[in-house]
Design a protein around this motif. Structure first.
Motif, PDB file in Angstrom:
ATOM      1  N   TYR A 132       0.023  31.209  -4.369  1.00 38.14           N
ATOM      2  CA  TYR A 132      -0.566  29.932  -4.133  1.00 38.14           C
ATOM      3  C   TYR A 132      -0.379  29.454  -4.434  1.00 38.14           C
ATOM      4  O   TYR A 132       1.427  28.614  -5.283  1.00 38.14           O
ATOM      5  N   GLN A 133      -0.505  27.522  -3.948  1.00 38.44           N
ATOM      6  CA  GLN A 133      -0.365  26.351  -4.371  1.00 38.44           C
ATOM      7  C   GLN A 133      -0.800  25.556  -4.424  1.00 38.44           C
ATOM      8  O   GLN A 133      -2.215  25.168  -3.271  1.00 38.44           O
ATOM      9  N   ILE A 134      -1.111  24.607  -5.342  1.00 36.33           N
ATOM     10  CA  ILE A 134      -1.840  23.591  -6.021  1.00 36.33           C
ATOM     11  C   ILE A 134      -1.157  22.597  -5.803  1.00 36.33           C
ATOM     12  O   ILE A 134       0.117  22.343  -6.604  1.00 36.33           O
ATOM     13  N   THR A 135      -1.398  21.233  -4.941  1.00 38.92           N
ATOM     14  CA  THR A 135      -0.412  19.960  -4.916  1.00 38.92           C
ATOM     15  C   THR A 135      -1.190  18.864  -5.953  1.00 38.92           C
ATOM     16  O   THR A 135      -2.574  19.127  -6.005  1.00 38.92           O
ATOM     17  N   ASN A 136      -0.898  17.882  -5.769  1.00 36.71           N
ATOM     18  CA  ASN A 136      -1.683  16.331  -6.261  1.00 36.71           C
ATOM     19  C   ASN A 136      -1.394  16.755  -7.548  1.00 36.71           C
ATOM     20  O   ASN A 136      -3.282  16.776  -8.222  1.00 36.71           O
ATOM     21  N   PHE A 163       0.547  -1.122  -0.078  1.00 34.62           N
ATOM     22  CA  PHE A 163      -0.170  -0.349   0.243  1.00 34.62           C
ATOM     23  C   PHE A 163       0.381   1.262   0.386  1.00 34.62           C
ATOM     24  O   PHE A 163       1.148   2.394  -0.925  1.00 34.62           O
ATOM     25  N   ILE A 164       2.199   1.198   1.434  1.00 38.15           N
ATOM     26  CA  ILE A 164       2.886   2.481   1.052  1.00 38.15           C
ATOM     27  C   ILE A 164       3.384   2.269  -0.634  1.00 38.15           C
ATOM     28  O   ILE A 164       3.723   3.546  -0.541  1.00 38.15           O
ATOM     29  N   ALA A 165       4.058   1.447  -0.571  1.00 35.14           N
ATOM     30  CA  ALA A 165       4.663   1.621  -2.503  1.00 35.14           C
ATOM     31  C   ALA A 165       3.721   2.281  -3.413  1.00 35.14           C
ATOM     32  O   ALA A 165       3.988   3.420  -4.682  1.00 35.14           O
ATOM     33  N   ALA A 166       2.452   1.921  -3.291  1.00 38.77           N
ATOM     34  CA  ALA A 166       1.392   2.259  -4.562  1.00 38.77           C
ATOM     35  C   ALA A 166       1.425   3.857  -3.702  1.00 38.77           C
ATOM     36  O   ALA A 166       1.158   4.550  -4.714  1.00 38.77           O
ATOM     37  N   SER A 167       1.407   3.578  -3.023  1.00 37.69           N
ATOM     38  CA  SER A 167       0.740   5.350  -2.826  1.00 37.69           C
ATOM     39  C   SER A 167       2.053   6.321  -2.711  1.00 37.69           C
ATOM     40  O   SER A 167       2.088   7.504  -4.028  1.00 37.69           O
ATOM     41  N   ILE A 168       2.741   6.114  -3.071  1.00 32.72           N
ATOM     42  CA  ILE A 168       4.387   6.521  -3.133  1.00 32.72           C
ATOM     43  C   ILE A 168       4.901   6.651  -4.588  1.00 32.72           C
ATOM     44  O   ILE A 168       4.967   7.726  -5.104  1.00 32.72           O
ATOM     45  N   GLY A 169       3.915   5.300  -5.740  1.00 34.65           N
ATOM     46  CA  GLY A 169       4.106   5.687  -7.250  1.00 34.65           C
ATOM     47  C   GLY A 169       2.783   6.113  -7.283  1.00 34.65           C
ATOM     48  O   GLY A 169       3.620   7.137  -8.412  1.00 34.65           O
ATOM     49  N   ALA A 170       2.007   6.631  -7.000  1.00 36.50           N
ATOM     50  CA  ALA A 170       1.257   7.641  -7.456  1.00 36.50           C
ATOM     51  C   ALA A 170       1.571   8.889  -6.851  1.00 36.50           C
ATOM     52  O   ALA A 170       1.633   9.930  -7.901  1.00 36.50           O
ATOM     53  N   LEU A 171       1.453   9.363  -6.103  1.00 34.45           N
ATOM     54  CA  LEU A 171       2.908  10.711  -5.518  1.00 34.45           C
ATOM     55  C   LEU A 171       4.145  10.770  -6.448  1.00 34.45           C
ATOM     56  O   LEU A 171       3.768  12.568  -7.357  1.00 34.45           O
ATOM     57  N   ALA A 172       4.393   9.536  -7.195  1.00 32.11           N
ATOM     58  CA  ALA A 172       5.984  10.010  -7.455  1.00 32.11           C
ATOM     59  C   ALA A 172       4.867  10.523  -9.287  1.00 32.11           C
ATOM     60  O   ALA A 172       5.223  11.401 -10.170  1.00 32.11           O
ATOM     61  N   GLN A 173       3.525  10.506  -9.376  1.00 35.13           N
ATOM     62  CA  GLN A 173       2.722  10.456 -10.800  1.00 35.13           C
ATOM     63  C   GLN A 173       2.489  11.757 -10.650  1.00 35.13           C
ATOM     64  O   GLN A 173       1.985  12.533 -11.464  1.00 35.13           O
ATOM     65  N   THR A 174       2.775  12.503  -9.398  1.00 31.26           N
ATOM     66  CA  THR A 174       1.944  13.754  -9.526  1.00 31.26           C
ATOM     67  C   THR A 174       3.323  15.322  -9.559  1.00 31.26           C
ATOM     68  O   THR A 174       4.356  15.431  -8.527  1.00 31.26           O
ATOM     69  N   GLY A 175       2.648  16.323  -9.478  1.00 29.96           N
ATOM     70  CA  GLY A 175       3.347  18.030  -8.927  1.00 29.96           C
ATOM     71  C   GLY A 175       2.816  18.542  -8.073  1.00 29.96           C
ATOM     72  O   GLY A 175       1.571  18.746  -7.955  1.00 29.96           O
ATOM     73  N   THR A 176       3.776  19.479  -8.418  1.00 28.46           N
ATOM     74  CA  THR A 176       2.590  21.230  -7.495  1.00 28.46           C
ATOM     75  C   THR A 176       2.695  22.014  -8.787  1.00 28.46           C
ATOM     76  O   THR A 176       3.778  22.160  -9.423  1.00 28.46           O
ATOM     77  N   ILE A 177       2.202  22.883  -8.792  1.00 27.21           N
ATOM     78  CA  ILE A 177       2.189  24.221  -9.367  1.00 27.21           C
ATOM     79  C   ILE A 177       1.255  25.713  -8.487  1.00 27.21           C
ATOM     80  O   ILE A 177       0.944  25.241  -7.468  1.00 27.21           O
ATOM     81  N   SER A 178       2.924  26.683  -8.364  1.00 27.59           N
ATOM     82  CA  SER A 178       2.760  27.483  -7.321  1.00 27.59           C
ATOM     83  C   SER A 178       2.820  28.938  -8.223  1.00 27.59           C
ATOM     84  O   SER A 178       3.013  29.126  -9.364  1.00 27.59           O
TER      85      SER A 178
END
Length: 805
Positions: A59-63, A11-26
């Motif tokens: 401002y900052q937009i995450t995920n 589960f942790i690995a999958a979450s890290i993998g999902a987060l690794a596919q996202t970034g931030t706009i600021s």
């Protein structure tokens, strides 16, 4: 255990993998003059991701999913801007925006939307968001005034629920500004930037950044020198900003309207933060009646000096010179006898008649100076020192018509020459703190207030000039003695001759008040707030300077409590409040039933107390803001004629006002903004004198306004394409029939209900704004009044052309 351990690792690995596919706009949002743009909405097109710029414009937009995205910056009333960015996993993409508006213009747009979460520092004297404030208030911005080509200060209030004008400015001494009914009681524009800003005539809108209508008894923070049982009208003036800019506007319209106004802002130093702003206007206008005009010149220079990040100064002056011919107030009752006319149709008043001439004028110059020093004592405490000096004058002729002898068709016209000057001084010292005791946040205000007023009156006596019918026939027979008098014509020389032999007024009255107050907002939890406020006020009157024994003093306490609960933080707010106002009452001479002097009788201050509760909501990413509230106001300790002795007065009268208000501001689709409101009010005398016109129990006291009021204004600005700078607006007002006279001896007189429809078209480009308004489209003849009948304009238009730089 092993299976659970492996599942957790997966589960942790999958979450890290999902987060690794996202970034931030600021990024940062600024106005073109470099100021932070707070509250602007930032969204990622095609997703549900978004944010709002904070007080620093950041401002900052995450995920945000990786890939190419379009970022949109928008706010109601502003043209949306878009930027394309590439989001990479684990990285931050930057999208900065520079708005076309300057800081002052952005503020006007935000106030116009009436749904900004910006902290308002004038209403509560504490930085509070609207949803955090247990008090109800409404704002009208300079931006909205431009949309509607409002050149008269009074016309701004057609955008506010629960307030209506009962009569126009008369210019007379002491209370010559326009009268409004607010929650059943009198209200006049008496505050400027939260400080005393008295007026004896009209106000000019050139320097208005925002008009606030603060609902409910409001003496706790603003004192008892202003009648505030139903609320207060506070004018916020325009402030200097960094950079050079401004606009010049020419307005024209019906009844000879010609107006030119300028708003110019400029820095004064290349090395220090010193800026100046000047607003000025020349106004000339005729009347819809057979006589009447107004000419005025207004100028308001403002200087701001930011010494450093802790100390700043702001100095503002307003100078208004105005001359006009004022139509007399038409009182259709002697307040004793049964009414001769019980409807507008029976009265048959010719609305085109002014019963005056352009030779009989009044001047109402006004001078107002305000100076403010802000000093940041620490990260938690700020000091505010403010000084206000004001002078208002009434110099000219006031006239009224009234039915002094019942049973005929004639009304006496009375004239008086006003010669009064009022000087005021106000000094305030406020300390604002924002700190925690344990985990409890406190926002604390501690203040001291000194206010003095000096009134010098050299007015003439009151002279009967003639009798007239509502249709304009003239008679010179004095109805009280039955003799024909020499003709008095509507010329200045003739009126001067009439008043020259009458005994006038010679008075010089001074009084002052010394007050201390505090207000604290305690965050019991992040979503539960409690407000506790109290004012102690000592009023000291020196009375007439030439009379030694008319001095008096009074003491009053004014409490205020409020509760706010936000079941959904920054979205929904449930609130309740208890609020107070008071007015100091002058001593009165008492005579017995035979007219023999008995004593000078003193009284306690009158008190108004309100209970109110309601809900505020800010939903759908600022696309819907609304307020619903229910209130109950009781005014006690009113002074009224003694039923046992008409030559004496007693204290203990009571008046009640209750009602509810609804205020909605919506932005359902891009470019469309809708403001709407509805109010219901019922005001009656509870305790009084059955034989007194003004205080008969169970009756309306007069001046309370129509029971039902509604307003709406919708604008649509095309968001894109060839028409993106163009827009249209439409709206109007409704008022139910209005009981201006309500007495068992005289009978009841209603003003009829009315509905007004207004429309506008506009072009608002980068440098040019052109607006045209057509008001009262249906050409409705309608009336306002206090105990009076005042005809209003029928169909009229106004247009403006502005160059922005």
């Amino acid at each position: 255990m092993n299976s659970k351990f492996y599942c957790t690792i997966l589960f942790i690995a999958a979450s890290i993998g999902a987060l690794a596919q996202t970034g931030t706009i600021s990024g940062t949002i600024t106005t073109f003059d470099g100021r932070p743009a707070e509250s602007v909405n930032i969204t990622v097109k095609g997703t549900n991701r978004g944010a709002r710029a904070d007080g620093s414009g950041n401002y900052q937009i995450t995920n945000v999913q990786e890939g190419i995205h379009v970022v949109v910056a928008s706010f109601i009333g502003l043209e949306a801007q878009e930027k394309t960015v590439t989001v990479r996993p684990g990285e931050s993409a930057v999208a900065n925006f520079v708005l076309k508006e300057n800081a002052a213009q952005l503020r006007e747009v935000i106030v116009s939307a009436q749904q900004s979460p910006n902290r308002n520092t004038e209403v509560a004297k504490i930085p509070l968001k609207n949803l955090e404030n247990p008090q109800v208030y409404n704002s009208v911005s300079a931006e909205l005034l431009k949309q509607q080509v409002v050149t008269s200060y009074d016309d701004a209030f057609r955008n506010v629920p629960g307030i209506t004008r009962t009569w126009e400015s008369t210019g007379r001494a002491g209370d010559g500004a326009a009268y409004f009914a607010l929650r059943g009681f009198d209200a006049q524009p008496s505050l400027t930037n939260g400080l005393p800003g008295l007026a004896s005539g009209n106000l000019d809108p050139a320097n208005v950044a925002e008009i606030q209508v603060i609902k409910g008894p409001s003496a706790t923070l603003f004192g008892g020198s202003f009648y505030s049982y139903g609320g207060l009208i506070n004018t916020i003036t325009k402030k200097p900003y960094d950079g050079f800019g401004g606009e010049v506007t020419y307005s024209f319209g019906s009844f000879g309207l010609n107006r030119i106004a300028a708003d110019i802002n400029t820095p004064l130093s290349k090395t220090e933060k010193i800026t100046a702003r000047v607003n000025t206007a020349y106004h000339s206008e005729g009347s819809f009646q057979d006589a009447g005009f107004k000419k005025s010149f207004f100028i308001a220079p403002t200087l701001a000096y930011e010494v450093n990040d802790r100390l700043s100064f702001n100095i503002m002056a307003e100078i208004l010179e105005e001359e006009r011919a004022v139509a007399p107030v038409f009182f259709n009752s002697d307040r004793l006898s049964p009414l001769d006319f019980r409807t507008i149709e029976e009265l048959n008043l010719n609305p085109s008649l002014s019963f005056t001439s352009n030779d009989i004028t009044i001047k109402n110059p006004k001078y107002n100076l305000q100076a403010q020093m802000l000093y940041k004592l620490s990260d938690q405490w700020t000091s505010q020192t403010v000084v206000s000096r004001g002078t208002v004058k009434s110099n000219g002729y006031y006239s009224y018509l009234w039915d002094d002898v019942a049973g005929d068709n004639y009304f006496s016209q009375i004239f008086h020459k006003e010669q009064q000057t009022t000087n005021t001084t106000d000094i305030q010292q406020n300390f604002n703190g924002d700190f925690k005791i344990g985990n409890l946040r406190n926002r604390l205000l501690i203040g001291l207030d000194y206010y003095s007023r000096n009134v010098i009156d050299n007015g003439s006596g009151w002279g009967w000039a003639r009798s007239v019918t509502p249709q304009g026939e003239v008679d010179y027979v004095d109805p009280l003695i039955g003799e024909e008098m020499p003709p008095v014509y509507l010329t200045q020389a003739s009126i001067e001759n009439l008043l020259g032999g009458l005994e006038g007024t010679m008075s010089n009255i001074a009084n002052s008040s010394y007050s201390a107050y505090f207000s604290n907002v305690l965050n019991v939890t992040p979503g539960i707030m409690a407000m506790v406020s109290l004012r102690a006020d000592y009023f000291d009157s020196k009375g007439e300077k030439q009379v030694a024994d008319d001095d008096f003093d009074q003491f009053a306490l004014s409490p205020k409590f409020g509760l706010v609960y936000q079941p959904i933080r920054d979205k929904i707010s449930l609130f309740a409040n208890y609020m107070n106002a008071f007015i100091n009452v002058d001593p009165q001479q008492v005579f017995d039933v035979d007219g023999n002097f008995v004593e000078i009788k003193s009284f306690k201050p009158e008190q108004a107390n309100q209970w109110e509760y309601g809900v505020k909501a800010n939903l759908f990413s600022d696309k819907l803001f609304g307020t619903v509230s229910v209130y109950d106001i009781k005014v006690s300790d009113r002074v009224y004629p003694d039923p046992a002795n008409p030559n004496s007065s007693v204290q203990g009268g009571k008046v009640g006002s209750k009602g509810f208000e609804v205020d909605v501001n919506a932005n359902p689709v891009s470019g469309l903004n809708i403001m709407a409101g509805y109010s219901y009010n019922e005001t009656k005398v509870i305790t009084g004198n059955n034989d007194d016109f003004y205080s008969e129990p169970g009756r309306s006291p007069g001046g309370q306004g129509p029971q039902n009021l509604a307003n709406i204004w919708a604008t649509y600005r095309f968001p894109e394409g060839k028409l993106k700078y163009y827009g249209i607006g439409i709206g109007g007002n409704y008022a139910s029939r209005y009981k201006v006279i309500d007495n068992s001896q005289t009978g009841v007189f209603y003003l009829p209900e009315y509905t007004l429809v207004n429309a506008s078209v506009f072009y608002n480009g980068d440098h040019v704004r052109i607006t045209a308004n057509l008001n009262n489209l249906a050409n409705t003849q309608y009336y306002t009044g206090y105990w009076s009948v005042n005809p209003q304009k029928k169909r009229n238009f106004a247009a403006s052309v502005a160059y922005k730089f």
